[in-house]
Enzyme design. Sequence first.
Site, PDB file in Angstrom:
ATOM      1  N   TYR A 145       7.700  -7.327  -0.516  1.00  0.00           N
ATOM      2  CA  TYR A 145       7.067  -8.639  -0.484  1.00  0.00           C
ATOM      3  C   TYR A 145       8.073  -9.781  -0.614  1.00  0.00           C
ATOM      4  CZ  TYR A 145       2.676  -6.064  -1.139  1.00  0.00           C
ATOM      5  OH  TYR A 145       1.622  -5.208  -0.994  1.00  0.00           O
ATOM      6  N   LYS A 202       8.513   7.276  -3.565  1.00  0.00           N
ATOM      7  CA  LYS A 202       8.439   8.045  -2.315  1.00  0.00           C
ATOM      8  C   LYS A 202       9.848   8.577  -2.063  1.00  0.00           C
ATOM      9  CE  LYS A 202       6.189   9.403   1.384  1.00  0.00           C
ATOM     10  NZ  LYS A 202       5.201  10.500   1.306  1.00  0.00           N
ATOM     11  N   ASP A 234       1.783   9.129  -2.386  1.00  0.00           N
ATOM     12  CA  ASP A 234       0.606   9.668  -1.679  1.00  0.00           C
ATOM     13  C   ASP A 234      -0.178  10.599  -2.593  1.00  0.00           C
ATOM     14  OD1 ASP A 234       3.058  10.934  -1.414  1.00  0.00           O
ATOM     15  OD2 ASP A 234       2.589  11.899   0.481  1.00  0.00           O
ATOM     16  N   ASP A 258       0.570  -2.579  -5.814  1.00  0.00           N
ATOM     17  CA  ASP A 258      -0.499  -3.427  -5.284  1.00  0.00           C
ATOM     18  C   ASP A 258      -1.659  -2.543  -4.806  1.00  0.00           C
ATOM     19  OD1 ASP A 258      -1.910  -5.510  -4.217  1.00  0.00           O
ATOM     20  OD2 ASP A 258      -0.522  -5.963  -2.599  1.00  0.00           O
ATOM     21  N   ASP A 262      -5.419  -1.642  -6.883  1.00  0.00           N
ATOM     22  CA  ASP A 262      -6.722  -1.955  -6.288  1.00  0.00           C
ATOM     23  C   ASP A 262      -7.579  -0.694  -6.168  1.00  0.00           C
ATOM     24  OD1 ASP A 262      -6.226  -4.611  -6.107  1.00  0.00           O
ATOM     25  OD2 ASP A 262      -6.750  -4.788  -3.992  1.00  0.00           O
TER      26      ASP A 262
END
Length: 371
Positions: A145, A202, A234, A258, A262
Amino acid sequence: MAKNSYKICLLPGDGIGPEIIVEAVKVLDTIGGLYDTDFFYTEALLGGIAIDATGTALPAETLEIAKGSDAVLLAAVGGPKWDTTDPTKPRPEQGLLGIRKELGLYANLRPVKIFGALKDSSSLKSENVEGVDMVIVRELTGGLYFGKRDRMYDVPGAGIDGAAGMRAYDTLEYSEYEIERIVRHAFEAARGRRRKVHSVDKANVLESSRLWREIAHRVAADYPDVEIIDQLVDNTAMQLVRWPAQFDVIVTENMFGDILSDEASMLTGSLGMLASASLGDGTALYEPSHGSAPDIASLGIANPIAQILSVELMLRYSFGMDEAADALAKAVEDVLDEGWRTKDIADASTLPQKTVGTTAMGDLIVEKLKA
Ligand code: NAD
C-alpha cells in the site's frame, strides 16, 4: 495524588460518525467520574466534512490538534457525496491514510471476540465460533500500500492481441526495522493473553515474506514464554473459517492483514461490534472497524458499540486504565446478555421492546458502568 487528565482529539468524520462518537464521549465522561480522571476533548475535521470546509481531507489544524493530544478517537469518514475516480479531486480516505502516516501509526490491533449473546449472529455455525477471542496485529505503514507503483501507457505487447497497451505495478518492500517493531508488538500483546503468536506470511513464494519469517523468529527468541507458529496466508484464510478459536494473536504484513481482519470480522456477525487501535511511537488512534454507513446516517439506529469498544482500547493502550477497560467490556457484555440490541444485531429472537437506537444503547452501557 494529582488527578490524572488526558487530552483527546475527537474526529467525528462523516455519515453515522457524529452520532456514534457522542455515545463514546458519554462513556468516557462516566469513566472519568468513576475513576477520578479528567478527559478534555478537542473536536477537529477529517474526511468529507473537512473537504467541504477546507478543500482537503486532512487539514493542517487537525494534524496539529491530533499530535498535541494524548489519544485520537475517530469515528468514520466517506460517503457517496465525495466518491470520485478523478485523481485530482480530494477523497475522504486520504484523510485516514494521511493521519495514520503522519502520526507514524505502524501497528493496527483489531480484537475479534465472540460475545456469547451474539454467537448465533455469526456467519459460521455457533459451535464453530465458540471461544473465539483473538487479536489481529497488522502492519499499517509499509508493504504494497505504500510501495513504489506506476502505470505505464503504450507498452509494446501489453495490450490485447499483442498490441501496445497499459501495464501497472506495485511493490512489496519491508525493511528489517519495520518487521521487528510490529512483531514485537504482537509478542507483547500475547504476553497479556494466551501466549501464542501466529506469524502469517507467504514465505514459499515471496522474498519479503522470507525476511519477515527470519526476523519474526529473531524476535521470538526474546519471548521464550510465547509460542510462535508460522503459517502461510492462504492457510490462515482457511483456518479462520475452519477453527477460528485456535488463534490468540495473528501478526502479519499490511495487505494480508487488511484481508484477514475483514474475513475475521464476519465471525462476530456484525461490523458494528469491532473496534481497532492504531499504535506507533507517539499519539495512538482508536476507531471502529466499520465505515461511515451513509445508508443509515441520521436515522438514529447506528450501533455505537464498536465506537465504544474503541474507547476500551484507548483506556488500555494509551492510558493504562486496565481496570476501567475491563469494566467497560463487562458493561457491554452485560447489556447484550440482557437482550438489548441495535437493529443490525437484532434477530428473530429479539424482543421488539429490546430493539433500541444509538442513544438508548449508549445510555444502557453508561447505566451498567454506574451500577
Ligand atoms: P460501511 O462499514 O460503512 O457499511 C457497510 C454496511 O454495514 C452498511 O449496510 C452499514 O449500514 C452497516 N454498518 C456499518 N457500521 C454500522 C453500525 N455502526 N451500525 C449499524 N450498521 C452499520 O461500509 P461501506 O458501505 O462499504 O462504506 C461506506 C463509506 O464508508 C464509504 O465512503 C467508504 O469509503 C467509507 N469507509 C470508511 C472507513 C473508515 O472511516 N475507517 C472504513 C470503511 C469504509
